[in-house]
Design an enzyme around this catalytic site. Sequence first.
Site, PDB file in Angstrom:
ATOM      1  N   ASP A   1       4.044   5.492  -5.594  1.00 48.78           N
ATOM      2  CA  ASP A   1       4.462   4.258  -6.238  1.00 48.78           C
ATOM      3  C   ASP A   1       4.885   4.606  -7.654  1.00 48.78           C
ATOM      4  O   ASP A   1       4.989   5.784  -7.992  1.00 48.78           O
ATOM      5  CB  ASP A   1       3.322   3.231  -6.204  1.00 48.78           C
ATOM      6  CG  ASP A   1       3.844   1.811  -6.060  1.00 48.78           C
ATOM      7  OD1 ASP A   1       4.668   1.394  -6.904  1.00 48.78           O
ATOM      8  OD2 ASP A   1       3.439   1.125  -5.109  1.00 48.78           O
TER       9      ASP A   1
ATOM     10  N   ALA B   1       0.822  -1.212   0.000  1.00 47.32           N
ATOM     11  CA  ALA B   1       0.000   0.000   0.000  1.00 47.32           C
ATOM     12  C   ALA B   1       0.856   1.260   0.000  1.00 47.32           C
ATOM     13  O   ALA B   1       0.404   2.311  -0.407  1.00 47.32           O
ATOM     14  CB  ALA B   1      -0.915   0.008   1.219  1.00 47.32           C
ATOM     15  N   LYS B   2       2.101   1.151   0.454  1.00 47.73           N
ATOM     16  CA  LYS B   2       3.040   2.289   0.493  1.00 47.73           C
ATOM     17  C   LYS B   2       2.387   3.520   1.099  1.00 47.73           C
ATOM     18  O   LYS B   2       2.608   4.635   0.644  1.00 47.73           O
ATOM     19  CB  LYS B   2       3.625   2.561  -0.885  1.00 47.73           C
ATOM     20  CG  LYS B   2       4.369   1.343  -1.470  1.00 47.73           C
ATOM     21  CD  LYS B   2       5.170   1.691  -2.708  1.00 47.73           C
ATOM     22  CE  LYS B   2       5.920   0.502  -3.270  1.00 47.73           C
ATOM     23  NZ  LYS B   2       5.060  -0.564  -3.823  1.00 47.73           N
ATOM     24  N   ARG B   3       1.579   3.339   2.121  1.00 46.57           N
ATOM     25  CA  ARG B   3       0.979   4.464   2.823  1.00 46.57           C
ATOM     26  C   ARG B   3       2.062   5.211   3.583  1.00 46.57           C
ATOM     27  O   ARG B   3       3.141   4.669   3.867  1.00 46.57           O
ATOM     28  CB  ARG B   3      -0.070   3.961   3.820  1.00 46.57           C
ATOM     29  CG  ARG B   3      -1.186   3.119   3.211  1.00 46.57           C
ATOM     30  CD  ARG B   3      -2.066   3.933   2.302  1.00 46.57           C
ATOM     31  NE  ARG B   3      -3.284   3.214   1.930  1.00 46.57           N
ATOM     32  CZ  ARG B   3      -3.609   2.849   0.695  1.00 46.57           C
ATOM     33  NH1 ARG B   3      -2.797   3.096  -0.315  1.00 46.57           N
ATOM     34  NH2 ARG B   3      -4.770   2.253   0.451  1.00 46.57           N
TER      35      ARG B   3
ATOM     36  N   THR C   1       3.225  -2.369   3.461  1.00 46.37           N
ATOM     37  CA  THR C   1       4.382  -1.554   3.047  1.00 46.37           C
ATOM     38  C   THR C   1       4.084  -0.082   3.323  1.00 46.37           C
ATOM     39  O   THR C   1       2.963   0.378   3.147  1.00 46.37           O
ATOM     40  CB  THR C   1       4.708  -1.723   1.544  1.00 46.37           C
ATOM     41  OG1 THR C   1       3.562  -1.352   0.766  1.00 46.37           O
ATOM     42  CG2 THR C   1       5.095  -3.151   1.219  1.00 46.37           C
TER      43      THR C   1
END
Lengths: 272, 272
Positions: B98, A94-96, A120
């Site tokens: 991303d 999710a790369k939050r 993530t």
Amino acid sequence: MKFTEMLEARWRNQNTLLCVGLDPNRSRFPEELADSPNAIYDFCCGIVDATADLVCAFKPQIAYFASEGAEDALKRIIEYIHANHPGIPVILDAKRGDIGSTCEHYAREAFERFKADCVTLSPYMGEDTITPYLKYEEKGIFLLCRTSNKSGDELQMLDVGGERLFERVARLTAEKWNRTGELGLVVGATYPDELAAVRRVAPDIPLLVPGVGAQGGDIHAAVTAGMDTRGAGMVINSGRAILYASKGADWREAARQAAEATRDAINAARGA
Amino acid sequence: MKFTEMLEARWRNQNTLLCVGLDPNRSRFPEELADSPNAIYDFCCGIVDATADLVCAFKPQIAYFASEGAEDALKRIIEYIHANHPGIPVILDAKRGDIGSTCEHYAREAFERFKADCVTLSPYMGEDTITPYLKYEEKGIFLLCRTSNKSGDELQMLDVGGERLFERVARLTAEKWNRTGELGLVVGATYPDELAAVRRVAPDIPLLVPGVGAQGGDIHAAVTAGMDTRGAGMVINSGRAILYASKGADWREAARQAAEATRDAINAARGA
């Protein structure tokens, strides 16, 4: 069960460092799913069943679900993995990156709504980004460290007092932020020297390594650079090269073969 | 219409730099909404109607919706703003970050699914994070630059060749990444000196400034440090102090009064 214990068990008992990335892209689905109203769910569960014994983790990328409003399918896929393949951790990619009460809501999204075992995150806002997630003591977090894309250099390679920014992130993770023992780092396979640099700074931290398969990273170089002293410590992700190995009726078998070949190439490089 | 043109029009014609953050937290909702099945939608639309003429933008924070599975409410709230208050831009606060096809899916989520006019992103992965969003030429992007939280220092304040990392992000944004003219920067109100530093590096870039109101930033210092040469150029966000001004039957009026007081304090600081 702790995320790292789940991973350790898969590394040891299944002898695999492979992670299959679940990035469902309708335009590349097998022909037989073209008219299915549940295509995303059917496709992902088909891939899961075909590859489960070959993987140490599954990694659904939430953007592919969010762009379609398919959060419900994502939730049901994760439920399916937990119910049918217990012991395989699910990493929600999710790369939050946020702080405070907003961050608490993101943690609820990942761990309570979707029941992921790991998520993530981006480190740009510092330790405050991680803290709300640590209340879930058994859950894992992979922090972006050295990403495989070209412009990752623009910030990550900057010199910050004798080390590069990505090494600072690795050091902060290993020496300060890892209060639960459940932190890891995302390091692209495309830069083996930098994988090795991260491994030097963080000898015991799990590394999530995208960039093999469709992104072209060399497996042998990546494994040699990134494995820990036991020949493990890596979660090596391959998505498209496995998911879309065939559009025909043999899509499950083709995915399995691609996954098996990747696992074996990884194991050959480990000497396992 | 371009995001920056929408902002310019609101700054000029409505004489306001205030942005109301839509962070719906059920436990703080007015008592009269306690049993409503559409509480999130009803609450946010009530706040929107009560404050629309006082704002230059609305900023829903997606985490508050995602933790509850309330994406549908978010979509309908944005539709409501566009239909009932045309010309007010909606900034989707998502802090995504991303690359490649994943990033394309996040851009579709923000701009096609939710129909936001602007999104917030994290710069850690460099320009590749921005590129897929720039295909939507009229849409805006605010990149995290100097965040208002304490541990924001850990990376953002590092010296990188004579400037600090957040200044590098500001410079890359102003001088390299801003190919559509629709980029802006997120800079917390809590550090006026650093707001001024960003304004020096990026004289013409809109700044999204959280941290006034519940987060305690001083409005006068922030506005003085961050406004552009025309006394505009800022989107000053306040969320909780406005949203939760009252739990009673007067919640709409109380929110309006809090918003009006904040707008007026900002305008006093601008000398407008």
